[in-house]
Write a protein that holds these residues in place. Structure first.
Motif, PDB file in Angstrom:
ATOM      1  N   ARG A   4       0.833  -1.205   0.000  1.00 50.30           N
ATOM      2  CA  ARG A   4       0.000   0.000   0.000  1.00 50.30           C
ATOM      3  C   ARG A   4       0.866   1.253   0.000  1.00 50.30           C
ATOM      4  N   THR A   5       0.320   2.322  -0.528  1.00 53.89           N
ATOM      5  CA  THR A   5       0.914   3.656  -0.415  1.00 53.89           C
ATOM      6  C   THR A   5      -0.064   4.495   0.383  1.00 53.89           C
ATOM      7  N   LEU A   6       0.449   5.241   1.340  1.00 52.91           N
ATOM      8  CA  LEU A   6      -0.373   6.121   2.164  1.00 52.91           C
ATOM      9  C   LEU A   6      -0.015   7.565   1.855  1.00 52.91           C
ATOM     10  N   SER A   8      -0.392  11.758   3.244  1.00 52.73           N
ATOM     11  CA  SER A   8      -0.739  12.775   4.227  1.00 52.73           C
ATOM     12  C   SER A   8      -0.639  14.109   3.482  1.00 52.73           C
ATOM     13  N   TRP A  62       1.910  -3.891   4.062  1.00 57.87           N
ATOM     14  CA  TRP A  62       2.233  -2.752   4.922  1.00 57.87           C
ATOM     15  C   TRP A  62       3.517  -3.073   5.676  1.00 57.87           C
ATOM     16  N   TRP A  65       7.419   2.075   5.524  1.00 59.47           N
ATOM     17  CA  TRP A  65       7.370   2.713   4.219  1.00 59.47           C
ATOM     18  C   TRP A  65       8.517   3.705   4.091  1.00 59.47           C
ATOM     19  N   ALA A 116      -0.336   9.027   9.773  1.00 56.39           N
ATOM     20  CA  ALA A 116      -0.891   8.324   8.612  1.00 56.39           C
ATOM     21  C   ALA A 116      -0.797   6.807   8.826  1.00 56.39           C
ATOM     22  N   ALA A 117       0.329   6.341   9.359  1.00 57.75           N
ATOM     23  CA  ALA A 117       0.497   4.907   9.619  1.00 57.75           C
ATOM     24  C   ALA A 117      -0.476   4.434  10.698  1.00 57.75           C
ATOM     25  N   ASP A 119      -3.412   5.810  11.438  1.00 57.42           N
ATOM     26  CA  ASP A 119      -4.753   5.806  10.836  1.00 57.42           C
ATOM     27  C   ASP A 119      -4.968   4.512  10.053  1.00 57.42           C
ATOM     28  N   PHE A 120      -3.947   4.082   9.316  1.00 59.06           N
ATOM     29  CA  PHE A 120      -4.017   2.836   8.562  1.00 59.06           C
ATOM     30  C   PHE A 120      -4.122   1.640   9.513  1.00 59.06           C
ATOM     31  N   GLU A 124      -7.790   0.517   8.746  1.00 57.10           N
ATOM     32  CA  GLU A 124      -7.841  -0.528   7.717  1.00 57.10           C
ATOM     33  C   GLU A 124      -7.418  -1.899   8.242  1.00 57.10           C
ATOM     34  N   LEU A 125      -6.423  -1.922   9.111  1.00 55.88           N
ATOM     35  CA  LEU A 125      -5.978  -3.206   9.662  1.00 55.88           C
ATOM     36  C   LEU A 125      -6.799  -3.627  10.874  1.00 55.88           C
TER      37      LEU A 125
END
Length: 181
Positions: A4-6, A8, A62, A65, A116-117, A119-120, A124-125
């Motif tokens: 994935r790419t995140l 901000s 993930w 990154w 951002a990490a 939030d993911f 999402e996880l």
């Protein structure tokens, strides 16, 4: 799994590229950047660390990154999530961590990328918790952990460092998923 790419406001957290190895070594091989680690890394050690990060990202989608400025510098540092690969009182766990290139520190990039990490991780996880840890002398990192909303949970002896090593004692910080997250 496709990494994935995140994004901000100022940054992109993206998968690794071969050209990331040189700027990563500029951090990992720098005595000042690595002063809270047992030793600076050799180029081979830094490349092996990057390979472990890439392997984790390819397996899970993930991980740690590469952080780049959107429309700017292609390598600011690395920020991300990693399963803790050893046993301690808080494992199994997923940790969040960061390494920022000296020229990009004190711009809020580590915090922005870490948010951002996180939030993911929670959105999402659906992780129930994320941990982070550092040595007591690394005030910059534990202050960032506090700004991220993490709470101190005592200390532990890092199992990969021998008894008596001056960096063996680590501070543990935890952040639970937000309600409904």
């Amino acid at each position: 799994m496709t990494p994935r790419t995140l994004f901000s406001p100022r940054l992109a957290l993206r998968p690794w590229r071969p050209e990331d190895l040189e700027p990563l070594f500029a951090i990992n091989g720098d005595p000042d950047s690595m002063r809270h680690f047992p030793a600076p890394m050799t180029r081979a050690e830094s490349d092996a660390w990057a390979e472990r990060m890439q392997t984790h990202m390819e397996a899970h989608g993930w991980g740690f990154w590469v952080v780049e400025e959107r429309g700017g510098a292609p390598f600011v540092g690395v920020v991300g999530l990693m399963t803790v690969p050893w046993e301690a009182r808080f494992t199994p766990a997923v940790e969040i961590g960061w390494r920022i290139t000296p020229g990009f520190r004190f711009r809020g990039y580590a915090e922005e990328a870490a948010r951002a990490a996180l939030d993911f991780a929670f959105g999402e996880l659906h992780l129930p918790e994320v941990v982070s840890f550092t040595v007591p002398g690394n005030e910059g990192s534990w202050r960032l952990m506090e700004r991220l909303g993490m709470r101190a949970d005592g200390t532990f002896e890092h199992p990969r460092l021998p008894p008596g090593h001056p960096l063996r004692q680590h501070l543990l910080y935890r952040l639970a998923a937000p309600p409904g997250g």
